[in-house]
Design a protein around this motif. Structure first.
Motif, PDB file in Angstrom:
ATOM      1  N   THR A  44     -24.853   1.330 -23.042  1.00 46.64           N
ATOM      2  CA  THR A  44     -26.118   1.138 -22.331  1.00 46.64           C
ATOM      3  C   THR A  44     -25.904   0.292 -21.080  1.00 46.64           C
ATOM      4  O   THR A  44     -26.394   0.627 -20.003  1.00 46.64           O
ATOM      5  CB  THR A  44     -27.159   0.472 -23.252  1.00 46.64           C
ATOM      6  OG1 THR A  44     -27.360   1.306 -24.385  1.00 46.64           O
ATOM      7  CG2 THR A  44     -28.472   0.254 -22.544  1.00 46.64           C
ATOM      8  N   SER A  45     -25.159  -0.790 -21.220  1.00 39.99           N
ATOM      9  CA  SER A  45     -24.895  -1.677 -20.091  1.00 39.99           C
ATOM     10  C   SER A  45     -24.148  -0.925 -18.990  1.00 39.99           C
ATOM     11  O   SER A  45     -24.455  -1.062 -17.802  1.00 39.99           O
ATOM     12  CB  SER A  45     -24.073  -2.877 -20.561  1.00 39.99           C
ATOM     13  OG  SER A  45     -23.754  -3.715 -19.485  1.00 39.99           O
ATOM     14  N   ASP A  50     -23.898   1.495 -13.632  1.00 41.76           N
ATOM     15  CA  ASP A  50     -23.600   2.684 -12.825  1.00 41.76           C
ATOM     16  C   ASP A  50     -24.801   3.107 -11.978  1.00 41.76           C
ATOM     17  O   ASP A  50     -24.644   3.502 -10.815  1.00 41.76           O
ATOM     18  CB  ASP A  50     -23.170   3.850 -13.714  1.00 41.76           C
ATOM     19  CG  ASP A  50     -21.726   3.737 -14.184  1.00 41.76           C
ATOM     20  OD1 ASP A  50     -20.989   2.884 -13.648  1.00 41.76           O
ATOM     21  OD2 ASP A  50     -21.347   4.511 -15.085  1.00 41.76           O
ATOM     22  N   GLN A  51     -25.992   3.022 -12.541  1.00 40.91           N
ATOM     23  CA  GLN A  51     -27.194   3.376 -11.780  1.00 40.91           C
ATOM     24  C   GLN A  51     -27.402   2.410 -10.610  1.00 40.91           C
ATOM     25  O   GLN A  51     -27.762   2.832  -9.498  1.00 40.91           O
ATOM     26  CB  GLN A  51     -28.416   3.379 -12.685  1.00 40.91           C
ATOM     27  CG  GLN A  51     -28.414   4.525 -13.684  1.00 40.91           C
ATOM     28  CD  GLN A  51     -29.538   4.394 -14.685  1.00 40.91           C
ATOM     29  OE1 GLN A  51     -30.648   3.997 -14.330  1.00 40.91           O
ATOM     30  NE2 GLN A  51     -29.263   4.721 -15.935  1.00 40.91           N
ATOM     31  N   ALA A  52     -27.175   1.131 -10.854  1.00 45.75           N
ATOM     32  CA  ALA A  52     -27.323   0.136  -9.782  1.00 45.75           C
ATOM     33  C   ALA A  52     -26.268   0.358  -8.693  1.00 45.75           C
ATOM     34  O   ALA A  52     -26.563   0.213  -7.503  1.00 45.75           O
ATOM     35  CB  ALA A  52     -27.231  -1.276 -10.354  1.00 45.75           C
ATOM     36  N   GLY A  54     -25.095   3.224  -7.905  1.00 44.09           N
ATOM     37  CA  GLY A  54     -25.633   4.376  -7.181  1.00 44.09           C
ATOM     38  C   GLY A  54     -26.685   3.974  -6.165  1.00 44.09           C
ATOM     39  O   GLY A  54     -26.736   4.518  -5.055  1.00 44.09           O
ATOM     40  N   MET A  55     -27.526   3.010  -6.533  1.00 42.75           N
ATOM     41  CA  MET A  55     -28.530   2.519  -5.577  1.00 42.75           C
ATOM     42  C   MET A  55     -27.858   1.835  -4.392  1.00 42.75           C
ATOM     43  O   MET A  55     -28.292   1.986  -3.248  1.00 42.75           O
ATOM     44  CB  MET A  55     -29.507   1.573  -6.265  1.00 42.75           C
ATOM     45  CG  MET A  55     -30.481   2.302  -7.167  1.00 42.75           C
ATOM     46  SD  MET A  55     -31.741   1.229  -7.829  1.00 42.75           S
ATOM     47  CE  MET A  55     -32.604   0.710  -6.351  1.00 42.75           C
ATOM     48  N   MET A  56     -26.800   1.081  -4.651  1.00 46.74           N
ATOM     49  CA  MET A  56     -26.089   0.413  -3.554  1.00 46.74           C
ATOM     50  C   MET A  56     -25.472   1.453  -2.629  1.00 46.74           C
ATOM     51  O   MET A  56     -25.511   1.312  -1.404  1.00 46.74           O
ATOM     52  CB  MET A  56     -24.988  -0.511  -4.095  1.00 46.74           C
ATOM     53  CG  MET A  56     -25.469  -1.675  -4.935  1.00 46.74           C
ATOM     54  SD  MET A  56     -26.567  -2.797  -4.048  1.00 46.74           S
ATOM     55  CE  MET A  56     -28.175  -2.148  -4.495  1.00 46.74           C
ATOM     56  N   VAL A  57     -24.927   2.513  -3.204  1.00 43.68           N
ATOM     57  CA  VAL A  57     -24.318   3.581  -2.403  1.00 43.68           C
ATOM     58  C   VAL A  57     -25.382   4.244  -1.527  1.00 43.68           C
ATOM     59  O   VAL A  57     -25.178   4.440  -0.329  1.00 43.68           O
ATOM     60  CB  VAL A  57     -23.621   4.613  -3.320  1.00 43.68           C
ATOM     61  CG1 VAL A  57     -23.215   5.858  -2.545  1.00 43.68           C
ATOM     62  CG2 VAL A  57     -22.414   3.985  -4.010  1.00 43.68           C
ATOM     63  N   ALA A  58     -26.519   4.572  -2.138  1.00 38.14           N
ATOM     64  CA  ALA A  58     -27.567   5.288  -1.405  1.00 38.14           C
ATOM     65  C   ALA A  58     -28.277   4.401  -0.392  1.00 38.14           C
ATOM     66  O   ALA A  58     -28.462   4.799   0.761  1.00 38.14           O
ATOM     67  CB  ALA A  58     -28.583   5.870  -2.390  1.00 38.14           C
ATOM     68  N   ALA A  86     -27.935  -5.865 -12.277  1.00 41.78           N
ATOM     69  CA  ALA A  86     -28.120  -4.413 -12.211  1.00 41.78           C
ATOM     70  C   ALA A  86     -29.512  -4.018 -12.682  1.00 41.78           C
ATOM     71  O   ALA A  86     -30.176  -3.181 -12.064  1.00 41.78           O
ATOM     72  CB  ALA A  86     -27.045  -3.719 -13.051  1.00 41.78           C
ATOM     73  N   GLU A  87     -29.984  -4.632 -13.760  1.00 44.22           N
ATOM     74  CA  GLU A  87     -31.338  -4.344 -14.255  1.00 44.22           C
ATOM     75  C   GLU A  87     -32.390  -4.729 -13.226  1.00 44.22           C
ATOM     76  O   GLU A  87     -33.356  -3.993 -13.006  1.00 44.22           O
ATOM     77  CB  GLU A  87     -31.586  -5.082 -15.576  1.00 44.22           C
ATOM     78  CG  GLU A  87     -30.819  -4.506 -16.747  1.00 44.22           C
ATOM     79  CD  GLU A  87     -30.918  -5.362 -17.999  1.00 44.22           C
ATOM     80  OE1 GLU A  87     -31.331  -6.549 -17.917  1.00 44.22           O
ATOM     81  OE2 GLU A  87     -30.559  -4.848 -19.076  1.00 44.22           O
ATOM     82  N   MET A  88     -32.207  -5.888 -12.581  1.00 40.31           N
ATOM     83  CA  MET A  88     -33.154  -6.320 -11.549  1.00 40.31           C
ATOM     84  C   MET A  88     -33.202  -5.326 -10.397  1.00 40.31           C
ATOM     85  O   MET A  88     -34.273  -5.032  -9.855  1.00 40.31           O
ATOM     86  CB  MET A  88     -32.748  -7.693 -10.992  1.00 40.31           C
ATOM     87  CG  MET A  88     -32.986  -8.833 -11.910  1.00 40.31           C
ATOM     88  SD  MET A  88     -32.411 -10.347 -11.088  1.00 40.31           S
ATOM     89  CE  MET A  88     -32.648 -11.523 -12.382  1.00 40.31           C
ATOM     90  N   ILE A  89     -32.046  -4.808 -10.023  1.00 39.11           N
ATOM     91  CA  ILE A  89     -31.984  -3.860  -8.913  1.00 39.11           C
ATOM     92  C   ILE A  89     -32.681  -2.557  -9.286  1.00 39.11           C
ATOM     93  O   ILE A  89     -33.381  -1.961  -8.458  1.00 39.11           O
ATOM     94  CB  ILE A  89     -30.523  -3.646  -8.475  1.00 39.11           C
ATOM     95  CG1 ILE A  89     -30.053  -4.919  -7.755  1.00 39.11           C
ATOM     96  CG2 ILE A  89     -30.366  -2.414  -7.595  1.00 39.11           C
ATOM     97  CD1 ILE A  89     -28.596  -4.958  -7.418  1.00 39.11           C
TER      98      ILE A  89
END
Length: 126
Positions: A44-45, A50-52, A54-58, A86-89
């Protein structure tokens, strides 16, 4: 070997020793259950991080490696666990909420890493 000795050492027909008593298995079962819980949490972590990234990349137009480095630096400079950053982002991406100190550190860090420029021959982004 007498038949009594053989029956104590193995079950007839299967060649295996008698099963351990359930009480003897309890510590091992508890240990395995704890390990399963830790592995589930790690999966889960990893997904959240990984999603965060991805946000940094985008949003920051940085490479995935730089996205990871940005998260790591924000975590270190704010003294917040990387998973929590990462959760905050992710919440910030959904609701627009990000603590001011985390946002300032994130902006400063992204400024140092990006934006990654697009190659000259790339088609325009729409």
């Amino acid at each position: 070997m007498t038949s009594d000795a053989r029956s104590k050492a193995e079950k007839p027909g299967d060649g295996l020793p008698d099963q351990a008593a359930p009480d003897e298995d309890a510590p091992r079962i508890a240990e395995l259950q704890e390990e399963i819980g830790q592995l589930k949490e790690a999966v889960t972590s990893h997904a959240v991080v990984d999603q965060a990234i991805g946000m940094m990349v985008a949003l920051g137009r940085v490479t995935p490696d730089d996205g990871w480095a940005v998260l790591r630096e924000v975590s270190q400079h704010t003294n917040i666990k990387l998973r929590n950053v990462a959760e905050m982002i992710l919440v910030w991406g959904q609701k627009g909420d990000l603590p001011p100190d985390v946002r300032a550190t994130l902006e400063d860090t992204l400024d140092r890493y990006g934006p990654t420029s697009l190659p000259e021959d790339s088609p325009p982004l729409r």
